[in-house]
Structures are given as structure tokens and as C-alpha cells.
Scaffold this motif. Structure first.
Motif, PDB file in Angstrom:
ATOM      1  N   ASN A  36      58.129  45.672  81.898  1.00  0.00           N
ATOM      2  CA  ASN A  36      58.738  44.548  81.201  1.00  0.00           C
ATOM      3  C   ASN A  36      59.248  43.516  82.193  1.00  0.00           C
ATOM      4  OD1 ASN A  36      59.743  43.058  79.020  1.00  0.00           O
ATOM      5  ND2 ASN A  36      61.738  44.051  79.141  1.00  0.00           N
ATOM      6  N   ARG A  80      62.145  52.722  73.783  1.00  0.00           N
ATOM      7  CA  ARG A  80      61.201  53.764  74.242  1.00  0.00           C
ATOM      8  C   ARG A  80      61.566  54.238  75.646  1.00  0.00           C
ATOM      9  NH1 ARG A  80      56.352  54.686  71.819  1.00  0.00           N
ATOM     10  NH2 ARG A  80      56.559  56.578  73.046  1.00  0.00           N
ATOM     11  N   GLU A 119      63.459  48.561  76.620  1.00  0.00           N
ATOM     12  CA  GLU A 119      64.033  47.392  75.923  1.00  0.00           C
ATOM     13  C   GLU A 119      63.822  47.475  74.406  1.00  0.00           C
ATOM     14  OE1 GLU A 119      61.159  47.358  77.359  1.00  0.00           O
ATOM     15  OE2 GLU A 119      59.785  45.953  76.401  1.00  0.00           O
ATOM     16  N   VAL A 120      62.876  48.324  73.951  1.00  0.00           N
ATOM     17  CA  VAL A 120      62.714  48.526  72.507  1.00  0.00           C
ATOM     18  C   VAL A 120      63.025  49.969  72.128  1.00  0.00           C
ATOM     19  CG1 VAL A 120      61.071  46.649  72.170  1.00  0.00           C
ATOM     20  CG2 VAL A 120      60.207  48.925  72.758  1.00  0.00           C
ATOM     21  N   GLY A 144      57.607  47.018  75.915  1.00  0.00           N
ATOM     22  CA  GLY A 144      57.489  48.086  74.935  1.00  0.00           C
ATOM     23  C   GLY A 144      58.064  49.389  75.454  1.00  0.00           C
TER      24      GLY A 144
END
Lengths: 229, 454
Positions: free
Chosen positions: B128, B106, B103-104, B100
Motif C-alpha cells: 500500500n 487484512r 489498511e482494510v 488491500g
């Protein structure tokens, strides 16, 4: 080399709006850095072209200068081995019609093996130097050696040895061998330029670098500027 | 930054253990370390309670001893506070399992973690990621302990941006008998990346070969990496993904077009004597071979076999990679003839490759290998064994690899890998000689020794 660092930066700054340094200025930069250049002049008119060709003697090479033409051969903007005034006038007439025509480069013909000596600022690795078989077929033959700069003498020698066509440099079928010391010195000087200009440029092509038993000549050069130049 | 607490913790705290969901990643990590590893493990959850009869602590402050390693598997937005609490409680290191972050998209949250940790010189891996598998010490992979495939303990450490690739390579290592020192999944590498882990492993006495799976480096990171890896004194193997050129449509120079991202990557690795693997087969073969022989060779191979066909295929595979199979003078071969058994003496083909024929016996193999080991023009011996030939026994692996140890030159073997021939392979393993299940793989093992420049 005295004027080189400051003048190189001026040349690059002046080219900023176009995104790349045109051949005459790119050559001037390499000349200041101590590289061997053919005799050349930028002609704005056919008369200027003929006068300069008369001075250096035929045959000559002619190349279009245009801020819109990055790859001159592709645009039909290169003529080599022009034997006499008639051919030169004809080349001038032809080039004048090309997109963005800003003049014609008239240049001494140099013979030898055509190499490409290139630099690229790699995001992950910084300045890289490329040596390969040059001319218009570089991307077809893809006979290249690639190394991270700065290079040491043994790196330069290893790059030459890594080319598939290296025998062409050793005097293949009766031809004279290329001057190895001059070639290595040219590669090392080029590596130093690539390190020096790291923050300013994206890539450089010296193509062709024409090498013979006596000389290693920067016959054409283009410098593509970096995003932050 | 001291990374030792990450790899050799005596105490660990797992943040995010669930009282209701025993398959929660934090619970898997908590349980497996409790059951399988010597590290003392404490669960942390603000609600407290017990799991498997173990007291769960409400905060890091409640944990009754100093903690070497925090494993953080809480929701992404809670991670910065947990990290801050760990630093305040003098925890010595952390692995952030939670996803989270970058990779997304943020990157802000990820940047906060890095900033907090950097400020305190606090080492952490992730976010992650799976974290660290350190045999017989600690395992932060959130995979059920009984389903993990763990290779034998050995001297190869493997560092991966991808957790999945890492776990798969552990299976490949297990199948091929490659021993593992440490497996590290570095995920988004907000603070600790390849370079920092390389620095640690270069000093780690348990690690002799350092392998990486790399998707890409940040700006100039690649330069620092090769400069460090090229001089670290241990063989470094790199498997790279993302080789296809990105679709840069901009007008560019010939150089920029020829020296694309991957071409540059590959060229620079070779320049610094780092061994690039272009497939999983290459990766496992290179690691196996370099874990046995760290010393580089020029790549002049002597081949011994009982089948002319195997010899010919091996010569082709060598030649294709630029590995030489030097000729051996005929008069020298005559001395070998005298030391062969009577049944093969007249029918063996004594050049390079040496073909002992199907009548060859163990002693003939050993004699031919010793002959090659004694020749200056040969720096590595490739033994192609067909265990179904009548004169070959299950003890040949031990005999041949022992001869190699005595002579001090590398021996690499090809043996078909089926259960039936395990005894033969075991003999090689006993003396640390690598064995490949294919001729191609055996040649790759030679290739690794030739490319390594450490």
C-alpha cells in the motif's frame, strides 16, 4: 533499597483488583526506594488520628483514603494546616461520609515549592518522566517538562530550566531557594523507578513533591497500574 | 538486510502489467522506467504477450537476467505467491504497491508477507505504497511520468507513511528549490519502516538531511527511532500528523493527562535534537536550511536590511521563537560606518538590525554581512533583500553568499519569490545559501539550525 524490588512488586500485585495503588502504599513504595517522606500514619478512628497528631505535633494535614477516590482534593478529601485537635476531629467526621472511606491519613505539614513529578509508560516511547509546577492547578498551568527515561543528570537539570516558573525555585522574592542537588537526585531516582516498573504500571503522580532548601518530600503519590500488571 | 538493490537497482521486474489497460499502475511504472530511467525493466504477466513492442514474461523465471528489484502491483491475495516466487528466483528486493492489506483490516495477509520475507531476509517496502523515487536511477511511483513534479537532485531524502503527502512535498521542494536525494513512500511498513530506512539513509553518501512524515509509531518503535536518529550524525526533520488527543475517557493521573501522545512525541524529538516541523512551511524551510548548513548554531542572529519595517518584523519573529538578536557595541558599529558608501554612511541605522535604507547598494550589504560574520556574538546572518531598491543589483545574491562561504558562517536570505527576481535568487543558490519567500520562513530556517543537534 534492599527490600525495594520485591516489595514494590508485592505492593503492586496487592493493588491489582482496584487498578491503582492507594496513597499510603504508594508512599511506602517510594520510602523503600529511598525517597524522603513526611511522617504519616493511617488512622481508622478519630482517636487514632488524634493520638498520632499529638505525637508529631500540630499543624497537620489530613487526607481521605478510599479506593474509589483517585483525586482526593476534587472529592473534598484533603485538609491542610489543621491547627488543633478540634479541626482534626471535624475533618475525620467529614471524610467518614465520603465514598468508600477506608481511613484518614494524618501527616506532618511540609512547606516549600509544590512540584509534580510524574511518570507515564508511553506506547511509542516507553517510560517518560514529567516535571512540573504541582498542586491542584497542574492541569491549568500546564507548566511542565517531559523527557524519555532513563534520565541523565543534565536531563534533570534541563527539565528544571525548562519550567516557566523556574524562578520560584531559585528563591523568588526573598524565599529560600530550593535545594537543587536534592531535586536533581530525586528526579534521577524517580527515573530509575519508572524504568524498573515499566511493565507493571501505566502512570505515577507524585503530586505534590514539596521542595525546600533542605528537603524534597513525596507529600502525595498515586500509582495507576498498567493493563498487564 | 541489504537495501541497496531497492534504491540502486540495475534491473527490475514489474508484476501485474496489463495487456488491456495501459493506465494500470503496473503499466505506468513499467512505461516510465522504460522511457526515462537507466534501469533495465521487464514486465511480468502469466498471460505473456507484448506491451509497446516489449516482450512480457510469463513468470519471474523467464526474465533473462538476475533481478535487483521486483515491483509488485497485483491483487492483494496474489501478492504472497509472487513474493515467494521472487525469493525463489533470487530477486534481491521488492516494492509492494498493491493495497488491500492492513489498511482494510487484512492484517493476516500483511503478516504473511512479512513472515515470508523475514524468513528469507528479503527486503521489501510496502504494501500500500508508492515506493521509491531515486533520481536518475528508478521510480516506482505509479504516477504518469510526464505529470510528476521532480525537484532538482540534492541532498534531502524524504520518507513518508503517506504517498500523497510525499508527492505534495516534492512539489513544495521544487517550488522552493530544495534538492532531493530520495523519496520513499513506506505505506503499511509490514517489514521495512522508518527505523530501517533511517539506518540506510544515515549511511547513504547522497543523503545529508533525512526528513520524515510520520503518523505514528508501533509499540516502543518511537524509542528505537529517536535513539537511532539522535545519533545518526545527519540532521533529521519530522512532520507529525494526528496531534489532537484521542478521546481517552478513563480516569487517569495528571501525568497521563498532561503527557498525551503528541506532547510526548514532541518532547522526545526535542530531547534528541530531532527537528520537529509543525507545518508544511516549516518542513520545507527546515529542509532547505539544513541541506545548506548541517552544523548547529546557538541562534544569535545579525540582521541586515534596507527597510526598518522588515528588520522589526524579523526581530519579532526571532524573539517569538527564542532566537536572539544580540546588540552590537556602538564603537564596533562605527568601524562598519567607515566601510559604507558615502550616500548611506550618514543615514544608515547601525545597530542590530542594520538598516541600510533605500539608498543602500550591493557593497553596503556585503560590508554589513562581513561585519556581522566577524563578530563573535553573531553566529548567523539574516539578509532581508528588497530587489526593487535602486542600488541593489541582480548579482547581490552571488556576492553575499560568496562572502558567507568565505567566512564560514550561515547566511539566510529573504527575497520575494517572483519570476522577475529569479536572477537574484539564483546567485544565492549558486553558493548554496537558502532563500525564503517570506520573512517568517527565513526565521524558520534559522530556527532549524538552532534546533538541530547532530
Amino acid at each position: 533499597m534492599n527490600d525495594y524490588p520485591a516489595e514494590a512488586r508485592r505492593i503492586i500485585a496487592a493493588a491489582r483488583s482496584g487498578g491503582w495503588v492507594l496513597e499510603p502504599e504508594a508512599k511506602r513504595l517510594f520510602g523503600l526506594a529511598g525517597f524522603d517522606l513526611p511522617r504519616f500514619a493511617l488512622a481508622r478512628t478519630a482517636e487514632e488520628a488524634l493520638r498520632f497528631a499529638g505525637e508529631i505535633g500540630y499543624p497537620v494535614a489530613a487526607k481521605v483514603i478510599s479506593p474509589r477516590i483517585l483525586h482526593k482534593s476534587d472529592a473534598g478529601g484533603v485538609a491542610v494546616g489543621i491547627p488543633a485537635a478540634g479541626g482534626l476531629e471535624e475533618a475525620f467526621r467529614r471524610f467518614r461520609k465520603l465514598d468508600g472511606f477506608a481511613g484518614m491519613l494524618v501527616e506532618e505539614m511540609v512547606s516549600g515549592v509544590e512540584l509534580i513529578l510524574g511518570a507515564k509508560i508511553d506506547v511509542q516511547f516507553g517510560p517518560m518522566v514529567l516535571l512540573g509546577m504541582g498542586g491542584t492547578g497542574v492541569e491549568i498551568y500546564q507548566d511542565i517538562a517531559l523527557r524519555m527515561a532513563p534520565l541523565a543528570e543534565r536531563d534533570a537539570a534541563a527539565m528544571i530550566a525548562a519550567l516557566r516558573a523556574r524562578r520560584l525555585l531559585d528563591g523568588y522574592r526573598g524565599a529560600e531557594a530550593v535545594n537543587r542537588e536534592k531535586l536533581i537526585a530525586t528526579i534521577l531516582a524517580f527515573s530509575a523507578v519508572a524504568m524498573d516498573l515499566e511493565g507493571l504500571i501505566a502512570s505515577i503522580d507524585i503530586n505534590p513533591l514539596i521542595c525546600s532548601a533542605r528537603r524534597c518530600v513525596v507529600a502525595d503519590a498515586r500509582i495507576i497500574l498498567g493493563e498487564y500488571a | 538486510m541489504d537495501l541497496k538493490p531497492l534504491f540502486e537497482p540495475r534491473s527490475m521486474a514489474v508484476f501485474g502489467v496489463s495487456l488491456s489497460n495501459d493506465r494500470h499502475p503496473a503499466n505506468e511504472i513499467f512505461n516510465k522506467n522504460l522511457l526515462r530511467y537507466p534501469v533495465r525493466v521487464y514486465g511480468v504477466n502469466p498471460r505473456g504477450g507484448t506491451i509497446n513492442g516489449e516482450q512480457i514474461h510469463r513468470s519471474i523465471a523467464e526474465v533473462p537476467e538476475p533481478v535487483d528489484l521486483a515491483v509488485i502491483a497485483v491483487r492483494a491475495d496474489l501478492v504472497p505467491d509472487v513474493l515467494t516466487a521472487c525469493i525463489a528466483a533470487k530477486v534481491r528486493s521488492a516494492v509492494v504497491i498493491s493495497g488491500g492489506f492492513g489498511e482494510v483490516g487484512r492484517l493476516d495477509l500483511q503478516g504473511r508477507l512479512a513472515a515470508v520475507a523475514k524468513e528469507a531476509s528479503f527486503p521489501f517496502i510496502g504494501p500500500n505504497c508508492l515506493g521509491i523515487y531515486s533520481p536518475a536511477r528508478v521510480d516506482t511511483f505509479f504516477l504518469p511520468g510526464e505529470r510528476m513534479v521532480t525537484p532538482a537532485v540534492g541532498n534531502v531524502s524524504f520518507v513518508s507513511q503517506s504517498g500523497g503527502i510525499l508527492v505534495d512535498q516534492m512539489i513544495n521542494f521544487t517550488n522552493e528549490g530544495v534538492g532531493l536525494a530520495k523519496a520513499i513512500s513506506i505505506g503499511n511498513k509490514a517489514l521495512l519502516g522508518e527505523l530501517e530506512i533511517l539506518e540506510y539513509l544515515a549511511q547513504d553518501p547522497a543523503t545529508q538531511v533525512i526528513a520524515f512524515y510520520i503518523e505514528g509509531f508501533g509499540p516502543k518503535e518511537g524509542r528505537q527511532f529517536v535513539l537511532r536518529a539522535g545519533g545518526c550524525g545527519k540532521p533529521v526533520v519530522v512532520l507529525k500528523s494526528g496531534k489532537s488527543p484521542g478521546g481517552s475517557a478513563a480516569v487517569s493521573s495528571h501525568t497521563a493527562s498532561l503527557a498525551g501522545d503528541y506532547a510526548s512525541f514532541s518532547a522526545v524529538l526535542a530531547q534528541y535534537g530531532i527537528v520537529e516541523a509543525t507545518s508544511e512551511l516549516e518542513l520545507v524551510s527546515f529542509c532547505e536550511s539544513l541541506s545548506a548548513y548541517a552544523r548547529p548554531i546557538a541562534g544569535n542572529v545579525g540582521i541586515v536590511t534596507v527597510s526598518g519595517g522588515h528588520g522589526a518584523i524579523a526581530v519579532d519573529a526571532c524573539t517569538a521563537r527564542g532566537i536572539r538578536v544580540p546588540e552590537v557595541p556602538a564603537e564596533a558599529c562605527e568601524t562598519l560606518r567607515k566601510s559604507l558608501s558615502a550616500s548611506v554612511r550618514e543615514i544608515a541605522s547601525l545597530t542590530n538590525p542594520v538598516d541600510l535604507t533605500g539608498s543602500g547598494i550591493d557593497d553596503d550589504f556585503v560590508a554589513a554581512a562581513r561585519f556581522f560574520f566577524g563578530r563573535d556574538e553573531i553566529d548567523c546572518v539574516l539578509a532581508l533583500l528588497l530587489p526593487y531598491v535602486p542600488g541593489i543589483t541582480s548579482d547581490l545574491g552571488a556576492k553575499l553568499s560568496y562572502a558567507a562561504r568565505q567566512c564560514g558562517k550561515p547566511l539566510i536570505a529573504y527575497v520575494p519569490h517572483v519570476e522577475k527576481y529569479a536572477m537574484l535568487i539564483e546567485g544565492f543558490n549558486l553558493n548554496g545559501a537558502p532563500v525564503s519567500p517570506s520573512i517568517e520562513g527565513a526565521v524558520l530556517m534559522v530556527e532549524a539550525l538552532r534546533r538541530n543537534r547532530q
